[in-house]
Design a protein around this motif. Structure first.
Motif, PDB file in Angstrom:
ATOM      1  N   ALA A  10       0.831  -1.207   0.000  1.00  0.00           N
ATOM      2  CA  ALA A  10       0.000   0.000   0.000  1.00  0.00           C
ATOM      3  C   ALA A  10       0.862   1.253   0.000  1.00  0.00           C
ATOM      4  O   ALA A  10       0.559   2.228  -0.708  1.00  0.00           O
ATOM      5  N   LEU A  11       1.950   1.236   0.754  1.00  0.00           N
ATOM      6  CA  LEU A  11       2.860   2.379   0.788  1.00  0.00           C
ATOM      7  C   LEU A  11       3.514   2.585  -0.572  1.00  0.00           C
ATOM      8  O   LEU A  11       3.568   3.707  -1.089  1.00  0.00           O
ATOM      9  N   VAL A  12       3.979   1.512  -1.167  1.00  0.00           N
ATOM     10  CA  VAL A  12       4.601   1.598  -2.493  1.00  0.00           C
ATOM     11  C   VAL A  12       3.584   2.102  -3.522  1.00  0.00           C
ATOM     12  O   VAL A  12       3.909   2.947  -4.360  1.00  0.00           O
ATOM     13  N   SER A  13       2.350   1.632  -3.436  1.00  0.00           N
ATOM     14  CA  SER A  13       1.304   2.090  -4.358  1.00  0.00           C
ATOM     15  C   SER A  13       1.004   3.573  -4.177  1.00  0.00           C
ATOM     16  O   SER A  13       0.779   4.285  -5.160  1.00  0.00           O
ATOM     17  N   LEU A  14       1.009   4.021  -2.945  1.00  0.00           N
ATOM     18  CA  LEU A  14       0.781   5.433  -2.668  1.00  0.00           C
ATOM     19  C   LEU A  14       1.865   6.287  -3.329  1.00  0.00           C
ATOM     20  O   LEU A  14       1.573   7.297  -3.973  1.00  0.00           O
ATOM     21  N   ILE A  15       3.100   5.864  -3.192  1.00  0.00           N
ATOM     22  CA  ILE A  15       4.217   6.578  -3.830  1.00  0.00           C
ATOM     23  C   ILE A  15       4.056   6.543  -5.344  1.00  0.00           C
ATOM     24  O   ILE A  15       4.174   7.573  -6.023  1.00  0.00           O
ATOM     25  N   ASP A  16       3.783   5.364  -5.885  1.00  0.00           N
ATOM     26  CA  ASP A  16       3.620   5.217  -7.336  1.00  0.00           C
ATOM     27  C   ASP A  16       2.497   6.096  -7.866  1.00  0.00           C
ATOM     28  O   ASP A  16       2.642   6.739  -8.912  1.00  0.00           O
ATOM     29  N   GLY A  49       5.253  14.660   2.468  1.00  0.00           N
ATOM     30  CA  GLY A  49       4.161  14.895   3.405  1.00  0.00           C
ATOM     31  C   GLY A  49       2.897  14.133   3.034  1.00  0.00           C
ATOM     32  O   GLY A  49       2.240  13.546   3.892  1.00  0.00           O
ATOM     33  N   TYR A  50       2.567  14.153   1.753  1.00  0.00           N
ATOM     34  CA  TYR A  50       1.400  13.409   1.289  1.00  0.00           C
ATOM     35  C   TYR A  50       1.568  11.918   1.546  1.00  0.00           C
ATOM     36  O   TYR A  50       0.647  11.255   2.024  1.00  0.00           O
ATOM     37  N   VAL A  51       2.727  11.379   1.209  1.00  0.00           N
ATOM     38  CA  VAL A  51       2.970   9.948   1.394  1.00  0.00           C
ATOM     39  C   VAL A  51       2.922   9.594   2.881  1.00  0.00           C
ATOM     40  O   VAL A  51       2.252   8.638   3.278  1.00  0.00           O
ATOM     41  N   THR A  52       3.617  10.353   3.697  1.00  0.00           N
ATOM     42  CA  THR A  52       3.665  10.076   5.136  1.00  0.00           C
ATOM     43  C   THR A  52       2.278  10.171   5.765  1.00  0.00           C
ATOM     44  O   THR A  52       1.840   9.269   6.477  1.00  0.00           O
ATOM     45  N   GLY A  53       1.591  11.260   5.506  1.00  0.00           N
ATOM     46  CA  GLY A  53       0.257  11.449   6.073  1.00  0.00           C
ATOM     47  C   GLY A  53      -0.753  10.446   5.539  1.00  0.00           C
ATOM     48  O   GLY A  53      -1.563   9.897   6.292  1.00  0.00           O
ATOM     49  N   GLU A  57      -2.627   7.563   7.826  1.00  0.00           N
ATOM     50  CA  GLU A  57      -4.086   7.446   7.879  1.00  0.00           C
ATOM     51  C   GLU A  57      -4.532   6.040   7.468  1.00  0.00           C
ATOM     52  O   GLU A  57      -5.353   5.415   8.136  1.00  0.00           O
ATOM     53  N   LEU A  58      -3.967   5.538   6.373  1.00  0.00           N
ATOM     54  CA  LEU A  58      -4.293   4.190   5.911  1.00  0.00           C
ATOM     55  C   LEU A  58      -3.957   3.151   6.986  1.00  0.00           C
ATOM     56  O   LEU A  58      -4.738   2.245   7.258  1.00  0.00           O
ATOM     57  N   PHE A  59      -2.793   3.313   7.602  1.00  0.00           N
ATOM     58  CA  PHE A  59      -2.356   2.390   8.639  1.00  0.00           C
ATOM     59  C   PHE A  59      -3.333   2.403   9.808  1.00  0.00           C
ATOM     60  O   PHE A  59      -3.776   1.354  10.282  1.00  0.00           O
ATOM     61  N   PHE A  60      -3.684   3.597  10.264  1.00  0.00           N
ATOM     62  CA  PHE A  60      -4.590   3.719  11.410  1.00  0.00           C
ATOM     63  C   PHE A  60      -5.952   3.106  11.103  1.00  0.00           C
ATOM     64  O   PHE A  60      -6.524   2.397  11.933  1.00  0.00           O
ATOM     65  N   GLU A  61      -6.472   3.377   9.901  1.00  0.00           N
ATOM     66  CA  GLU A  61      -7.779   2.841   9.533  1.00  0.00           C
ATOM     67  C   GLU A  61      -7.760   1.317   9.458  1.00  0.00           C
ATOM     68  O   GLU A  61      -8.716   0.665   9.868  1.00  0.00           O
ATOM     69  N   SER A  62      -6.684   0.745   8.939  1.00  0.00           N
ATOM     70  CA  SER A  62      -6.637  -0.709   8.769  1.00  0.00           C
ATOM     71  C   SER A  62      -6.234  -1.448  10.040  1.00  0.00           C
ATOM     72  O   SER A  62      -6.684  -2.562  10.290  1.00  0.00           O
ATOM     73  N   MET A  75       8.586   2.583   7.470  1.00  0.00           N
ATOM     74  CA  MET A  75       7.938   3.466   6.511  1.00  0.00           C
ATOM     75  C   MET A  75       8.940   4.500   5.998  1.00  0.00           C
ATOM     76  O   MET A  75       9.060   4.717   4.792  1.00  0.00           O
ATOM     77  N   ARG A  76       9.674   5.130   6.914  1.00  0.00           N
ATOM     78  CA  ARG A  76      10.674   6.137   6.517  1.00  0.00           C
ATOM     79  C   ARG A  76      11.739   5.518   5.611  1.00  0.00           C
ATOM     80  O   ARG A  76      12.184   6.146   4.649  1.00  0.00           O
ATOM     81  N   LYS A  77      12.135   4.297   5.897  1.00  0.00           N
ATOM     82  CA  LYS A  77      13.145   3.622   5.085  1.00  0.00           C
ATOM     83  C   LYS A  77      12.644   3.424   3.654  1.00  0.00           C
ATOM     84  O   LYS A  77      13.375   3.688   2.694  1.00  0.00           O
ATOM     85  N   ILE A  78      11.411   2.985   3.512  1.00  0.00           N
ATOM     86  CA  ILE A  78      10.839   2.789   2.179  1.00  0.00           C
ATOM     87  C   ILE A  78      10.751   4.119   1.440  1.00  0.00           C
ATOM     88  O   ILE A  78      11.104   4.218   0.262  1.00  0.00           O
ATOM     89  N   ILE A  79      10.309   5.155   2.126  1.00  0.00           N
ATOM     90  CA  ILE A  79      10.228   6.488   1.502  1.00  0.00           C
ATOM     91  C   ILE A  79      11.625   6.955   1.101  1.00  0.00           C
ATOM     92  O   ILE A  79      11.825   7.463  -0.001  1.00  0.00           O
ATOM     93  N   PHE A  80      12.609   6.783   1.974  1.00  0.00           N
ATOM     94  CA  PHE A  80      13.976   7.202   1.678  1.00  0.00           C
ATOM     95  C   PHE A  80      14.528   6.455   0.470  1.00  0.00           C
ATOM     96  O   PHE A  80      15.200   7.042  -0.377  1.00  0.00           O
ATOM     97  N   GLU A  81      14.221   5.162   0.385  1.00  0.00           N
ATOM     98  CA  GLU A  81      14.707   4.370  -0.749  1.00  0.00           C
ATOM     99  C   GLU A  81      14.141   4.864  -2.073  1.00  0.00           C
ATOM    100  O   GLU A  81      14.775   4.709  -3.110  1.00  0.00           O
ATOM    101  N   ARG A  82      12.966   5.468  -2.028  1.00  0.00           N
ATOM    102  CA  ARG A  82      12.322   5.967  -3.248  1.00  0.00           C
ATOM    103  C   ARG A  82      12.501   7.470  -3.440  1.00  0.00           C
ATOM    104  O   ARG A  82      12.021   8.039  -4.422  1.00  0.00           O
ATOM    105  N   ALA A  83      13.184   8.131  -2.505  1.00  0.00           N
ATOM    106  CA  ALA A  83      13.293   9.595  -2.526  1.00  0.00           C
ATOM    107  C   ALA A  83      13.920  10.126  -3.808  1.00  0.00           C
ATOM    108  O   ALA A  83      13.414  11.091  -4.389  1.00  0.00           O
TER     109      ALA A  83
END
Length: 100
Positions: A10-16, A49-53, A57-62, A75-83
């Motif tokens: 889901a995180l990767v999809s959000l970034i994509d 900010g969009y990805v993190t937020g 939200e997705l994490f909390f809801e699920s 999560m930060r590591k995945i974001i950093f890898e795609r930065a």
């Protein structure tokens, strides 16, 4: 705890999804132009900010709870890898605007 594979996906999809049209982020950054010097960096900050937020939200809801520090770090590591990929998408839009 670490992030489950569905949450990582889901995180990767959000970034994509955001990288499909980085023009929207550039537009938001351009709106702040009088207050900032480098709209590419601002667009990148908005992107992160969009990805993190969005993921929080997705994490909390699920999961019905906030992330643990280990999950947040993952999560930060995945974001950093795609930065760099994110910044290149934003820079590409800027280069296309310069050609116009």
């Amino acid at each position: 705890m670490s992030l489950s594979e569905p949450l990582k996906d889901a995180l990767v999809s959000l970034i994509d999804d955001l990288m499909v049209n980085p023009q929207n982020l550039r537009n938001m950054a351009s709106d702040l132009k009088p207050l900032t010097k480098d709209d590419t960096e601002v667009a990148f900050g908005i992107f992160v900010g969009y990805v993190t937020g969005g993921f929080a939200e997705l994490f909390f809801e699920s999961q019905k709870r906030g992330m643990t520090s280990m999950e947040a770090e993952e999560m930060r590591k995945i974001i950093f890898e795609r930065a760099l990929e994110m910044k290149k998408a934003i820079a590409y839009v800027r280069a296309q605007e310069s050609k116009s």
